[in-house]
Design a protein around this motif. Structure first.
Motif, PDB file in Angstrom:
ATOM      1  N   ARG A 154     -10.448  11.570  -2.740  1.00  0.00           N
ATOM      2  CA  ARG A 154     -10.130  12.077  -1.405  1.00  0.00           C
ATOM      3  C   ARG A 154      -9.180  11.140  -0.659  1.00  0.00           C
ATOM      4  O   ARG A 154      -8.998  11.261   0.546  1.00  0.00           O
ATOM      5  N   TYR A 155      -8.628  10.189  -1.388  1.00  0.00           N
ATOM      6  CA  TYR A 155      -7.513   9.396  -0.862  1.00  0.00           C
ATOM      7  C   TYR A 155      -6.259   9.900  -1.564  1.00  0.00           C
ATOM      8  O   TYR A 155      -6.195   9.941  -2.787  1.00  0.00           O
ATOM      9  N   LYS A 167      -8.259   6.366  -9.594  1.00  0.00           N
ATOM     10  CA  LYS A 167      -9.177   7.324  -8.977  1.00  0.00           C
ATOM     11  C   LYS A 167      -8.563   8.069  -7.787  1.00  0.00           C
ATOM     12  O   LYS A 167      -9.011   9.157  -7.445  1.00  0.00           O
ATOM     13  N   VAL A 168      -7.561   7.478  -7.125  1.00  0.00           N
ATOM     14  CA  VAL A 168      -6.960   8.168  -5.993  1.00  0.00           C
ATOM     15  C   VAL A 168      -6.099   9.317  -6.502  1.00  0.00           C
ATOM     16  O   VAL A 168      -5.611   9.305  -7.639  1.00  0.00           O
ATOM     17  N   PRO A 223      -6.568   8.350   3.459  1.00  0.00           N
ATOM     18  CA  PRO A 223      -7.747   9.178   3.188  1.00  0.00           C
ATOM     19  C   PRO A 223      -7.553  10.534   3.860  1.00  0.00           C
ATOM     20  O   PRO A 223      -7.041  10.602   4.984  1.00  0.00           O
ATOM     21  N   VAL A 224      -7.924  11.625   3.182  1.00  0.00           N
ATOM     22  CA  VAL A 224      -7.724  12.961   3.751  1.00  0.00           C
ATOM     23  C   VAL A 224      -9.040  13.653   4.096  1.00  0.00           C
ATOM     24  O   VAL A 224      -9.027  14.739   4.667  1.00  0.00           O
ATOM     25  N   MET A 225     -10.168  13.046   3.757  1.00  0.00           N
ATOM     26  CA  MET A 225     -11.465  13.630   4.079  1.00  0.00           C
ATOM     27  C   MET A 225     -12.425  12.501   4.445  1.00  0.00           C
ATOM     28  O   MET A 225     -13.012  11.853   3.591  1.00  0.00           O
ATOM     29  N   ALA A 226     -12.579  12.277   5.742  1.00  0.00           N
ATOM     30  CA  ALA A 226     -13.366  11.137   6.217  1.00  0.00           C
ATOM     31  C   ALA A 226     -14.804  11.177   5.726  1.00  0.00           C
ATOM     32  O   ALA A 226     -15.396  10.144   5.400  1.00  0.00           O
ATOM     33  N   GLU A 227     -15.376  12.389   5.617  1.00  0.00           N
ATOM     34  CA  GLU A 227     -16.790  12.491   5.252  1.00  0.00           C
ATOM     35  C   GLU A 227     -17.048  12.150   3.787  1.00  0.00           C
ATOM     36  O   GLU A 227     -18.195  12.084   3.358  1.00  0.00           O
ATOM     37  N   ALA A 228     -15.970  11.918   3.015  1.00  0.00           N
ATOM     38  CA  ALA A 228     -16.135  11.543   1.618  1.00  0.00           C
ATOM     39  C   ALA A 228     -16.329  10.037   1.445  1.00  0.00           C
ATOM     40  O   ALA A 228     -16.441   9.553   0.316  1.00  0.00           O
TER      41      ALA A 228
END
Length: 402
Positions: free
Chosen positions: A356-357, A147-148, A390-395
């Motif tokens: 989003r990782y 999934k990453v 992770p590149v998008m914390a809000e995800a």
């Protein structure tokens, strides 16, 4: 009952039957007025025994599914290799290296491979076909690795990956553009260098097996390396410190997922249905359709009997080998590496869009043959390079105990 002797299909069916019995016992625990009552001593003992059986089966199912996932859903010895495959010069040369080391290779075979060094310390770069087999996980809803998002690099060099350090303000309807919007300064990005950190894993195989020419030797060794290497990568994605290794999902960091993304459970010792429901809805709706739960198998056992306000169970078991379990409408990924100690301030799971990782992976693996130390087996040390964050914390929403 000896659950270890059951097939995976039988383990899944047995666990589902026990869960149904637990739910039936739980639902029938009412007095003459229809009010929920406590278990009797006999019911308590029966329930506790079934709970332990489910815990044991969940652990066995999780491990077996994970092993099958990392092996590409095959657990059989490779078949004798076809003649066409024997004509592959690089693979044949690599096979010679695996069997006998540099000393046992012909000059022609050595010329067909990239070999670094001489004698016992010599390392050979695995052919790309084998590298792809080791580094590419089988595609399945059961695997975190699948999934990453993976960036494949041709050499051990870092890349700068942006991550959102601060979100922009929401859009607003207006007759003219105010200064506060024209001079938007709330959105900002940081950057962590995704490098190429060394990952070394060792496997051993008997000298007798190495000398058996009937089987596809590189696939046997490749499967062993794949299992160990992908397990190490999964652990790093979950728990990595970010220093000389990937930055993990459960490591609070401004470069990845900060503590502000945490959801705090109501209790310090147990998860409730409301915790699961609220944690899921704390994630922005844009990410929910692709999001999954991530829990340790022991935590999964504790989630089986959670009900919503309509008295409906949140958990639905995946009834085939390749089906994920479902919790509150979203798939569940299980990993032995996820934290699972339910104590104040500790993480026990998360809900997020794992695409989003980002992980960087160098598309080469150097394998060194180690003869003397492991005799009568032969050791093979595999060296790869990877990093991630992770590149998008809000995800993501991490669940932390109160």
């Amino acid at each position: 009952m000896d659950f270890d002797k059951l097939s995976l299909r039988e383990k899944i069916d047995t666990r589902e039957n026990i869960i149904k019995q637990m739910r039936s016992l739980n639902d029938g625990c009412k007095d003459e007025k229809g009010e929920v009552r406590s278990f009797t001593a006999e019911e308590e003992g029966k329930y506790k025994g079934m709970s332990e059986d489910v815990r044991r089966l969940t652990d066995l199912i999780s491990k077996e599914k994970r092993e099958l996932e990392l092996k590409g859903f095959t657990d059989t010895l490779p078949a004798p290799e076809p003649e066409a495959r024997k004509q592959d010069g690089r693979m044949a040369a690599f096979r010679d290296y695996l069997r006998a080391g540099v000393a046992g290779m012909s000059a022609e075979a050595r010329a067909a491979l990239v070999v670094d060094g001489d004698g016992a310390s010599a390392a050979a770069l695995a052919p790309q076909e084998l590298v792809n087999q080791i580094l590419t996980p089988a595609r399945s809803d059961l695997s975190l690795l699948s999934k990453v998002y993976t960036v494949h690099l041709s050499k051990a060099a870092g890349i700068g990956v942006p991550y959102e350090a601060a979100d922009a303000d929401d859009a607003a309807w207006t007759t003219e553009v105010p200064v506060s919007i024209a001079d938007e300064s709330s959105l900002s990005y940081g950057k962590r260098e995704l490098g190429a950190h060394a990952l070394v894993k060792l496997v051993t195989i008997s000298d007798k097996a190495l000398k058996t020419n009937a089987f596809n030797l590189e696939s046997i060794i490749g499967d062993k390396i794949r299992y160990k290497m992908q397990a190490a990568l999964e652990n790093a994605i979950i728990n990595g410190s970010g220093a000389g290794q990937p930055l993990g999902l459960f490591t609070a960091s401004a470069n990845g997922i900060p503590a502000s993304a945490d959801f705090e459970a109501a209790s310090a010792t147990a998860l409730a249905a409301d915790d699961i429901i609220k944690a899921k809805r704390s994630l922005k709706s844009a990410y929910r359709s692709r999001a999954s739960w991530l829990f340790h198998p022991d935590t999964v056992t504790k989630l089986l009997l959670l009900k919503d306000k309509n008295d409906q169970y949140l958990w639905r078991s995946g009834l085939t080998v390749s089906d994920p379990d479902i919790l509150d409408g979203a798939p569940v990924i299980e990993s032995d590496f996820v934290p699972n100690t339910m104590t104040t301030g500790l993480y026990v799971g998360m809900f997020g869009d794992f695409s989003r990782y980002w992980m960087t992976m160098v598309d080469s693996i150097a394998i060194t043959r180690l003869t003397e130390k492991y005799y009568p087996s032969v050791g093979f040390s595999a060296l790869a390079y990877a990093d991630g964050q992770p590149v998008m914390a809000e995800a993501f929403t991490r669940i932390k105990m109160a």
